[in-house]
Scaffold this motif. Structure first.
Motif, PDB file in Angstrom:
ATOM      1  N   MET A 185       0.871  -1.263  -0.079  1.00 13.29           N
ATOM      2  CA  MET A 185      -0.074   0.223   0.029  1.00 13.29           C
ATOM      3  C   MET A 185       0.733   1.358   0.037  1.00 13.29           C
ATOM      4  SD  MET A 185      -3.105  -1.063  -0.135  1.00 13.29           S
ATOM      5  CE  MET A 185      -3.850   0.743  -0.149  1.00 13.29           C
ATOM      6  N   SER A 186       2.020   1.047   0.720  1.00 16.73           N
ATOM      7  CA  SER A 186       2.772   2.445   0.568  1.00 16.73           C
ATOM      8  C   SER A 186       3.507   2.756  -0.725  1.00 16.73           C
ATOM      9  CB  SER A 186       3.971   2.177   1.679  1.00 16.73           C
ATOM     10  OG  SER A 186       5.026   3.024   1.703  1.00 16.73           O
ATOM     11  N   TRP A 187       3.646   1.499  -1.503  1.00 17.17           N
ATOM     12  CA  TRP A 187       4.201   1.909  -2.757  1.00 17.17           C
ATOM     13  C   TRP A 187       3.177   2.224  -3.864  1.00 17.17           C
ATOM     14  CZ3 TRP A 187       9.251   1.353  -5.240  1.00 17.17           C
ATOM     15  CH2 TRP A 187      10.091   1.031  -4.138  1.00 17.17           C
ATOM     16  N   LEU A 188       1.737   1.777  -3.728  1.00 19.77           N
ATOM     17  CA  LEU A 188       0.590   1.763  -4.739  1.00 19.77           C
ATOM     18  C   LEU A 188       0.085   3.078  -4.601  1.00 19.77           C
ATOM     19  CD1 LEU A 188      -0.561  -1.546  -5.254  1.00 19.77           C
ATOM     20  CD2 LEU A 188       1.108  -0.396  -6.650  1.00 19.77           C
ATOM     21  N   ALA A 189       0.088   3.662  -2.937  1.00 17.47           N
ATOM     22  CA  ALA A 189      -0.917   4.598  -2.795  1.00 17.47           C
ATOM     23  C   ALA A 189      -0.853   5.762  -3.716  1.00 17.47           C
ATOM     24  CB  ALA A 189      -0.944   4.991  -1.326  1.00 17.47           C
ATOM     25  N   PRO A 190       0.391   6.287  -3.753  1.00 19.02           N
ATOM     26  CA  PRO A 190       0.802   7.538  -4.696  1.00 19.02           C
ATOM     27  C   PRO A 190       0.370   7.519  -6.001  1.00 19.02           C
ATOM     28  CG  PRO A 190       2.992   6.931  -3.540  1.00 19.02           C
ATOM     29  CD  PRO A 190       1.863   6.011  -3.246  1.00 19.02           C
ATOM     30  N   VAL A 191       0.410   6.342  -6.459  1.00 17.31           N
ATOM     31  CA  VAL A 191      -0.019   5.919  -7.894  1.00 17.31           C
ATOM     32  C   VAL A 191      -1.461   5.856  -8.217  1.00 17.31           C
ATOM     33  CG1 VAL A 191       0.623   4.647  -9.944  1.00 17.31           C
ATOM     34  CG2 VAL A 191       2.230   5.206  -8.355  1.00 17.31           C
ATOM     35  N   LEU A 208      12.753  24.317  -8.364  1.00 18.43           N
ATOM     36  CA  LEU A 208      12.374  23.034  -7.609  1.00 18.43           C
ATOM     37  C   LEU A 208      13.134  21.714  -8.144  1.00 18.43           C
ATOM     38  CD1 LEU A 208       8.516  23.650  -7.259  1.00 18.43           C
ATOM     39  CD2 LEU A 208      10.137  24.060  -5.567  1.00 18.43           C
ATOM     40  N   LEU A 209      13.170  21.673  -9.253  1.00 16.13           N
ATOM     41  CA  LEU A 209      14.007  20.491  -9.886  1.00 16.13           C
ATOM     42  C   LEU A 209      15.650  20.679  -9.353  1.00 16.13           C
ATOM     43  CD1 LEU A 209      12.424  20.188 -13.368  1.00 16.13           C
ATOM     44  CD2 LEU A 209      12.161  18.679 -11.523  1.00 16.13           C
ATOM     45  N   GLU A 210      15.938  21.865  -9.659  1.00 14.43           N
ATOM     46  CA  GLU A 210      17.410  22.192  -9.234  1.00 14.43           C
ATOM     47  C   GLU A 210      17.600  21.918  -7.881  1.00 14.43           C
ATOM     48  OE1 GLU A 210      21.007  24.173  -7.880  1.00 14.43           O
ATOM     49  OE2 GLU A 210      18.943  24.683  -7.086  1.00 14.43           O
ATOM     50  N   LEU A 211      16.639  22.364  -6.974  1.00 11.36           N
ATOM     51  CA  LEU A 211      16.715  22.082  -5.726  1.00 11.36           C
ATOM     52  C   LEU A 211      16.906  20.483  -5.255  1.00 11.36           C
ATOM     53  CD1 LEU A 211      16.477  23.842  -2.913  1.00 11.36           C
ATOM     54  CD2 LEU A 211      14.170  23.060  -2.859  1.00 11.36           C
ATOM     55  N   ALA A 212      16.088  19.785  -5.864  1.00 12.12           N
ATOM     56  CA  ALA A 212      16.040  18.476  -5.625  1.00 12.12           C
ATOM     57  C   ALA A 212      17.642  17.677  -6.471  1.00 12.12           C
ATOM     58  CB  ALA A 212      15.076  17.846  -6.690  1.00 12.12           C
ATOM     59  N   ALA A 213      17.866  18.359  -7.348  1.00  8.04           N
ATOM     60  CA  ALA A 213      19.302  18.003  -7.898  1.00  8.04           C
ATOM     61  C   ALA A 213      20.415  18.089  -6.953  1.00  8.04           C
ATOM     62  CB  ALA A 213      19.260  18.613  -9.200  1.00  8.04           C
ATOM     63  N   ARG A 214      20.347  19.604  -6.550  1.00 11.77           N
ATOM     64  CA  ARG A 214      21.370  19.803  -5.548  1.00 11.77           C
ATOM     65  C   ARG A 214      21.227  18.709  -4.097  1.00 11.77           C
ATOM     66  NH1 ARG A 214      20.678  24.462  -2.209  1.00 11.77           N
ATOM     67  NH2 ARG A 214      19.479  25.302  -4.027  1.00 11.77           N
ATOM     68  N   ASP A 215      20.000  18.308  -3.919  1.00 13.33           N
ATOM     69  CA  ASP A 215      20.010  17.398  -2.762  1.00 13.33           C
ATOM     70  C   ASP A 215      20.275  16.015  -3.300  1.00 13.33           C
ATOM     71  OD1 ASP A 215      19.632  17.253  -0.206  1.00 13.33           O
ATOM     72  OD2 ASP A 215      17.576  17.154  -0.475  1.00 13.33           O
ATOM     73  N   VAL A 264      13.826  13.533  -9.120  1.00 17.08           N
ATOM     74  CA  VAL A 264      12.606  13.692  -9.234  1.00 17.08           C
ATOM     75  C   VAL A 264      12.091  13.679 -10.716  1.00 17.08           C
ATOM     76  CG1 VAL A 264      10.722  15.562  -8.933  1.00 17.08           C
ATOM     77  CG2 VAL A 264      12.691  15.085  -7.162  1.00 17.08           C
ATOM     78  N   ARG A 265      11.038  12.857 -11.219  1.00 19.07           N
ATOM     79  CA  ARG A 265      10.494  12.907 -12.644  1.00 19.07           C
ATOM     80  C   ARG A 265       9.868  13.936 -13.028  1.00 19.07           C
ATOM     81  NH1 ARG A 265       6.667   8.054 -14.634  1.00 19.07           N
ATOM     82  NH2 ARG A 265       6.753   8.643 -16.841  1.00 19.07           N
ATOM     83  N   GLU A 266       8.921  14.654 -12.152  1.00 16.87           N
ATOM     84  CA  GLU A 266       8.016  16.006 -12.600  1.00 16.87           C
ATOM     85  C   GLU A 266       7.641  16.378 -11.474  1.00 16.87           C
ATOM     86  OE1 GLU A 266       5.004  14.441 -14.711  1.00 16.87           O
ATOM     87  OE2 GLU A 266       4.605  12.491 -13.347  1.00 16.87           O
ATOM     88  N   VAL A 267       6.998  17.639 -11.599  1.00 18.01           N
ATOM     89  CA  VAL A 267       6.550  18.462 -10.502  1.00 18.01           C
ATOM     90  C   VAL A 267       5.405  18.843 -11.126  1.00 18.01           C
ATOM     91  CG1 VAL A 267       6.479  20.911  -9.665  1.00 18.01           C
ATOM     92  CG2 VAL A 267       8.783  19.857 -10.456  1.00 18.01           C
ATOM     93  N   LEU A 268       4.221  18.500 -10.224  1.00 24.52           N
ATOM     94  CA  LEU A 268       2.885  18.584 -10.426  1.00 24.52           C
ATOM     95  C   LEU A 268       2.245  19.554  -9.727  1.00 24.52           C
ATOM     96  CD1 LEU A 268       2.079  14.579 -10.634  1.00 24.52           C
ATOM     97  CD2 LEU A 268       2.681  16.180 -12.582  1.00 24.52           C
ATOM     98  N   GLY A 316      11.340   6.005  -6.870  1.00 19.64           N
ATOM     99  CA  GLY A 316      11.907   5.795  -7.843  1.00 19.64           C
ATOM    100  C   GLY A 316      11.714   6.693  -9.120  1.00 19.64           C
ATOM    101  N   ARG A 317      11.215   5.992 -10.060  1.00 16.73           N
ATOM    102  CA  ARG A 317      10.555   6.604 -11.370  1.00 16.73           C
ATOM    103  C   ARG A 317       9.410   7.255 -11.319  1.00 16.73           C
ATOM    104  NH1 ARG A 317      11.778   2.536 -16.262  1.00 16.73           N
ATOM    105  NH2 ARG A 317      11.689   0.900 -14.637  1.00 16.73           N
ATOM    106  N   THR A 318       8.663   6.923 -10.228  1.00 16.28           N
ATOM    107  CA  THR A 318       7.215   7.551  -9.860  1.00 16.28           C
ATOM    108  C   THR A 318       7.697   8.781  -8.891  1.00 16.28           C
ATOM    109  OG1 THR A 318       6.714   6.303  -7.862  1.00 16.28           O
ATOM    110  CG2 THR A 318       6.244   5.401 -10.072  1.00 16.28           C
ATOM    111  N   ARG A 319       8.449   9.142  -8.467  1.00 20.29           N
ATOM    112  CA  ARG A 319       8.709  10.050  -7.554  1.00 20.29           C
ATOM    113  C   ARG A 319       8.615  11.716  -8.111  1.00 20.29           C
ATOM    114  NH1 ARG A 319      13.554   9.426  -5.491  1.00 20.29           N
ATOM    115  NH2 ARG A 319      12.991   8.177  -3.853  1.00 20.29           N
ATOM    116  N   ARG A 320       7.573  12.367  -7.650  1.00 19.55           N
ATOM    117  CA  ARG A 320       7.439  13.723  -8.053  1.00 19.55           C
ATOM    118  C   ARG A 320       7.113  14.587  -6.952  1.00 19.55           C
ATOM    119  NH1 ARG A 320       2.299  11.241  -9.450  1.00 19.55           N
ATOM    120  NH2 ARG A 320       1.053  10.629  -7.682  1.00 19.55           N
TER     121      ARG A 320
END
Length: 381
Positions: free
Chosen positions: A152-158, A179-186, A190-194, A213-217
């Motif tokens: 459920m922890s993995w599927l809930a966001p999707v 925001l993407l640069e902030l994530a990159a610096r960290d 991050v796949r996308e900003v929604l 992973g690939r679903t992180r936003r």
């Protein structure tokens, strides 16, 4: 600090306290009413009688007792809390936090049931099938509960988040790039900003990071996007990235899985106690008529564990705050962001300590601002 202006005006403090005083009685009443109902049904023969009655039209078959009995218990618990939930909605609407009409609110309640009922009934079928098949049912059920917590922890966001909100990609521009640069610096992929359409329900402000992973936003409420300065939004995102950096979701998932497994084992030990089974009007736990007793004990355990869970989440949130300060190096803007969130969400900046210790999931605004000022002083020193 001498001469420092107050972080919140008297009017803002009064407004937050008024909302807290108005909404907490129905919130607490809902918890008490739900627990009381389950205790009455679970610790007396009333629960067994209810399961028998609803299954009778289908001949009282085992499957009918599990399915219809479970459904009856779930609906009863929902109905007893519904008036209190509606009252909370009225109070929050008067404070300007609710934008959703009653039809939309009832639709959300229905969506919650459509998700929760199949999951709960599936768990009940599994538990009682195992209990009737093997004396080691509790071990299998504990493993299944731990696995379910992880899945459920993995599927809930999707799968679950889109049921309640619509998400659209943030328009290309300086904020999205920041925001993407902030994530990159960290060093966080991050796949996308929604942008979430939270405004159709509330005026409250928030943002979060979800997925793996690939679903992180990064998800930003449209209310935050419309009212906060870009730098404040970055600070909120930096806090949420702190949860990712410290692996709070995987840690929380693991802790939840272990807690679920432990809870099942503890329930199995208690629910098989003969005096409790006699009080519930059943002879053995494998009889589905014992499910009211199971629900009552689970609710008691959840209530007892609540304050400990809140203490843990407050610690996690403090660490995410420190991460945001370290990542941005901007305590002044962090303080401004905390002020904006507190005022916009009509929160009490400094609620009573007992209430906060029992139910608070985040540090208070006063505590968070004080921590930012401490960080600021260490940087100056």
């Amino acid at each position: 600090m001498s001469g420092q202006e107050p972080d919140f005006s008297a009017e803002q403090i009064a407004r937050g306290r008024a909302l807290r005083r108005a909404q907490w009685p129905p919130l607490l009443a809902a918890r008490v009413a739900s627990l009381a109902l389950l205790l009455v049904l679970g610790l007396t023969p009333a629960g067994a009688a209810l399961v028998t009655a609803v299954a009778r039209p289908l001949g009282g078959a085992w499957s009918a007792r599990v399915a219809l009995g479970g459904l009856a218990l779930l609906l009863a618990a929902e109905l007893v809390t519904l008036p209190f939930a509606a009252r909370v909605r009225v109070v929050r609407k008067r404070s300007g936090l609710v934008t959703q009409g009653w039809p939309g609110w009832f639709a959300d309640q229905a969506r919650g049931l459509l998700i929760g009922v199949p999951l709960a009934l599936g768990a009940l079928f599994g538990v009682y099938a195992l209990a009737g098949a093997t004396r080691w049912w509790w071990a299998w059920a504990a493993g299944a509960a731990a696995l379910a917590a992880v899945v459920m922890s993995w599927l809930a966001p999707v799968l679950l988040e889109p049921v309640f909100n619509r998400f659209t990609p943030m328009e290309p521009g300086p904020l999205r790039e920041a925001l993407l640069e902030l994530a990159a610096r960290d060093r966080i992929a991050v796949r996308e900003v929604l942008v979430a359409d939270a405004s159709r329900r509330t005026t409250a402000l928030n943002a979060y990071v979800s997925g793996f992973g690939r679903t992180r936003r990064i998800v930003v409420y449209d209310t935050l996007l419309a009212t906060a300065r870009p730098r404040e939004i970055e600070l909120v995102a930096a806090h949420e990235l702190g949860h990712v950096k410290h692996r709070d979701v995987p840690r929380g998932t693991l802790l939840g899985a272990l807690g679920a497994a432990f809870g099942v084992c503890l329930l199995a030990l208690v629910v098989s106690w003969s005096p409790l089974l006699e009080a519930a009007g059943v002879h053995r736990f494998a009889d589905p008529r014992s499910m009211a007793l199971l629900a009552a004990l689970a609710a008691l355990g959840s209530a007892a564990a609540g304050p400990f869970g809140c203490a843990l989440t407050r610690r996690v949130e403090r660490r995410a705050d420190r991460h945001a300060l370290q990542l941005t190096g901007d305590p002044a803007e962090f303080i401004a962001m905390q002020r904006r969130l507190t005022v916009a969400n009509v929160a009490d900046p400094d609620p009573p300590r007992p209430l906060h210790l029992l139910f608070g999931t985040h540090p208070t605004a006063v505590q968070r601002i004080a921590a930012a000022r401490d960080y600021q002083r260490t940087q100056i020193a």
